[in-house]
Structure formats: C-alpha cells, structure tokens
Design a protein around this motif. Structure first.
Motif, PDB file in Angstrom:
ATOM      1  N   PHE A 299       0.835  -1.208   0.000  1.00  0.00           N
ATOM      2  CA  PHE A 299       0.000   0.000   0.000  1.00  0.00           C
ATOM      3  C   PHE A 299       0.868   1.256   0.000  1.00  0.00           C
ATOM      4  O   PHE A 299       0.590   2.212  -0.725  1.00  0.00           O
ATOM      5  N   TRP A 300       1.928   1.270   0.801  1.00  0.00           N
ATOM      6  CA  TRP A 300       2.814   2.441   0.904  1.00  0.00           C
ATOM      7  C   TRP A 300       3.460   2.792  -0.429  1.00  0.00           C
ATOM      8  O   TRP A 300       3.644   3.971  -0.743  1.00  0.00           O
ATOM      9  N   LYS A 301       3.782   1.802  -1.223  1.00  0.00           N
ATOM     10  CA  LYS A 301       4.476   2.054  -2.489  1.00  0.00           C
ATOM     11  C   LYS A 301       3.656   2.906  -3.456  1.00  0.00           C
ATOM     12  O   LYS A 301       4.204   3.518  -4.370  1.00  0.00           O
ATOM     13  N   ALA A 302       2.339   2.958  -3.276  1.00  0.00           N
ATOM     14  CA  ALA A 302       1.483   3.755  -4.168  1.00  0.00           C
ATOM     15  C   ALA A 302       0.926   4.977  -3.452  1.00  0.00           C
ATOM     16  O   ALA A 302      -0.037   5.588  -3.930  1.00  0.00           O
ATOM     17  N   GLU A 303       1.520   5.370  -2.336  1.00  0.00           N
ATOM     18  CA  GLU A 303       0.976   6.448  -1.501  1.00  0.00           C
ATOM     19  C   GLU A 303       0.722   7.726  -2.272  1.00  0.00           C
ATOM     20  O   GLU A 303      -0.302   8.392  -2.098  1.00  0.00           O
ATOM     21  N   GLU A 304       1.661   8.113  -3.160  1.00  0.00           N
ATOM     22  CA  GLU A 304       1.531   9.406  -3.845  1.00  0.00           C
ATOM     23  C   GLU A 304       0.486   9.392  -4.962  1.00  0.00           C
ATOM     24  O   GLU A 304       0.155  10.434  -5.530  1.00  0.00           O
ATOM     25  N   ARG A 305      -0.059   8.197  -5.277  1.00  0.00           N
ATOM     26  CA  ARG A 305      -1.009   8.106  -6.389  1.00  0.00           C
ATOM     27  C   ARG A 305      -2.465   8.121  -5.937  1.00  0.00           C
ATOM     28  O   ARG A 305      -3.371   8.253  -6.772  1.00  0.00           O
ATOM     29  N   TYR A 306      -2.721   7.967  -4.643  1.00  0.00           N
ATOM     30  CA  TYR A 306      -4.099   7.892  -4.173  1.00  0.00           C
ATOM     31  C   TYR A 306      -4.798   9.251  -4.294  1.00  0.00           C
ATOM     32  O   TYR A 306      -4.252  10.273  -3.903  1.00  0.00           O
ATOM     33  N   GLY A 307      -5.997   9.231  -4.872  1.00  0.00           N
ATOM     34  CA  GLY A 307      -6.774  10.450  -5.006  1.00  0.00           C
ATOM     35  C   GLY A 307      -6.451  11.273  -6.226  1.00  0.00           C
ATOM     36  O   GLY A 307      -7.033  12.337  -6.428  1.00  0.00           O
ATOM     37  N   ARG A 308      -5.552  10.792  -7.081  1.00  0.00           N
ATOM     38  CA  ARG A 308      -5.191  11.537  -8.290  1.00  0.00           C
ATOM     39  C   ARG A 308      -5.804  10.871  -9.513  1.00  0.00           C
ATOM     40  O   ARG A 308      -6.068   9.685  -9.523  1.00  0.00           O
TER      41      ARG A 308
END
Length: 309
Positions: A299-308
């Motif tokens: 889950f952490w590896k995609a942290e910057e992509r959530y909500g975009r």
C-alpha cells in the motif's frame, strides 16, 4: 556592474544570481524543498501513521456508530446480521444437507455460529478495505494524512463490531455446554493474529480498489467462494475424508479456516486439537505477519497516487 550604451548613457545590469545554472532538482535540494504529495520513506510513513492513531480510532468508532444509524434497531444489527446468517446456514446445511455429520447438534451449532462470526470479520474487512480509498476521495483529496489510516481504521471498525458480537457467541457456546475455561484465554491471540491478517488484506485491496473501482462489484463473488472453501458450514476433514489428503490440507491451511478452527478450539469444549492441522499456531502467525507487513509495504508504495486522476 555597469556598461556604456550606444548613446553615451550608462546602463546598470543585474548582478549574477548565485543560483544561475542550477537545475530544478538542485535548487530543491539546496533550499530543502520536497515534491508536494511525495511518498515519504517507510520509517517516516510508519511514524506519520502512528501520529494519526487518535484519528484512526475516532474515525473507526464514528463509522461503526453511523453504520446502522438509520435502522430502528440500531447497533443491534451488528449482532443480528451474522446471527441470522448462521440461522439460514443451519437450516440449509445443518438440517437439509446434513453438513454437520460426525458432530452432535450441541457441537455443530456453536461450530457453525463461530465460523460465521469469524469469517464475517475477514469478509467485512476486505469489503470495506476495497472501498477505503475509492469511497472516500473527497477526504483523500482535501486533507494531507497517511492514506493507510483509512483501511486500517476500517479493519479496526470490523474488530470492534466482532467484539460486540462475541457476547452472543459466548452465550451460544454456554447454551450448548461449552463453559468458560482456560482455553478461552486463547481467544485474545487468535483475534490479534486475525486482525493483523485482515488489516494487511484490507491494505492490499484498498490499493487495488483505488486503481480499479469495479473490483468492489467482483469481491462478493470471491468472498462467497472463499467462504465455501473454508469450512464455515462443515468440517473439512470429515467432508473430504474420501479425497486425497493434500486437498484437505490446502483448505485447512488457508488463513480463513485457520482462524476459524483456532477460535472453535478455544470456545468449544468438544472441539479438540485433533481437528486442527499440524503446526496451526505457526501457520496462523505466518499468515498474520506475511499479510500485515506485505500489505503495508504494498500500500505504501502507491501512496503518492491515491486520489489523483
């Protein structure tokens, strides 16, 4: 710095900037700037998540309270829903299909109710996890916080709901002759291990559901298949006695079956260790650690992509 112009005047030029010639990355490094919404390092992320622990607890409690706020019976549905499911399964599998063969009714009914309650804990954690990001985009886009707070809080909400349901589970066990004894202490480590497993699973499906919202429509079919393969309504060794042993082993070692069997062993007096697979506690701990750590990192590896997007 100055120079003479063509008409005899004097022009003053701006001094050379000390940052002239630096790239954007070099400028950011020089002044300590970071990309907005960039993924923090894993240790920083863990610290941020721990710093939001009060939010996680409050959010899960609020969700639990609001879940049945529109129903007249309110929070009673937390217990009534799995209990009604158990009653339906008993009518179909226990009475019509004789799924409890090899067990007395005094054992089969708490066996079935325990299986339904424990599997519902995992099922609800997965179903709420798959919508944790995609169903809360307004919150994700409006506020800056570690996104893992959402699936973790939903898994915690399901744990709180199970704890309410345990009151009924205790009553059923006692009503059919399984009274509290030293084995009931094992309920605590079983719940801890299952919660760790469920949280990791919720994190995995939260990332998958954030990318593919249609996954929420598919998951009920996946969970129903998993339920039938995990021995919720029947004893796996008894039902598969005429099949190759490896089939029973695979089904018994799946995590849902492991946590159900451990809870049955703790609660039901006549459900002895002969009903458990070999190395059951090691397998239960292994599933919990593997999914808790693996799911968190995934889950952490995609942290910057959530909500975009």
């Amino acid at each position: 710095m100055s120079e003479t112009t063509h008409d005899g005047g004097v022009a003053v030029s701006a001094p050379t900037s000390p940052d002239e010639g630096l790239t954007a990355a070099q400028l950011a490094a020089k002044y300590g700037l970071a990309v907005s919404g960039a993924r923090p390092s894993l240790p920083d992320y863990v610290r941020q998540l721990w710093g939001r622990r009060h939010f996680i607890l409050a959010f899960s409690s609020a969700k639990l309270t609001a879940q049945y706020s529109q129903a007249k019976l309110g929070q009673l549905w937390q217990v009534a829903t799995p209990l009604l499911n158990a009653a339906v399964y008993f009518a179909i599998f226990g009475l019509i299909l004789d799924a409890g063969r090899g067990m007395d009714k005094d054992v089969y009914i708490p066996f079935l109710v325990t299986g339904v309650f424990v599997f519902t804990f995992t099922q609800s954690s997965v179903m709420s996890g798959v919508r944790a990001i995609s169903g809360n985009l307004g919150l994700v886009r409006a506020l800056h916080f570690p996104r893992a707070s959402l699936p973790v809080s939903f898994a915690l909400q399901q744990l709180q709901q199970l704890l309410y349901s345990m009151i009924v589970l205790f009553a059923v066990a006692i009503a059919f002759g399984s009274y509290p004894d030293a084995s009931w202490v094992l309920i605590v480590p079983v719940l801890v291990l299952q919660f760790c497993f469920n949280t990791g699973l919720a994190l995995i499906f939260a990332r998958a559901g954030a990318k593919t919202p249609d996954l929420a429509q598919l998951m009920p079919f996946v969970m129903r298949t998993w339920m039938y393969a995990s021995g919720v309504m029947f004893s796996i060794p008894v039902f598969l006695a005429d099949k190759p042993q490896w089939i029973a082993n695979v089904l018994q070692w799946n995590p849902a079956a492991i946590y159900m069997d451990l809870m049955r062993f703790a609660l039901i007096e006549e459900y002895g260790s002969q009903n458990l697979p070999d190395h059951v506690w090691a397998v239960a701990g292994g599933w919990a650690v593997l999914f808790a750590i693996g799911g968190f990192v995934y889950f952490w590896k995609a942290e910057e992509r959530y909500g975009r997007g």
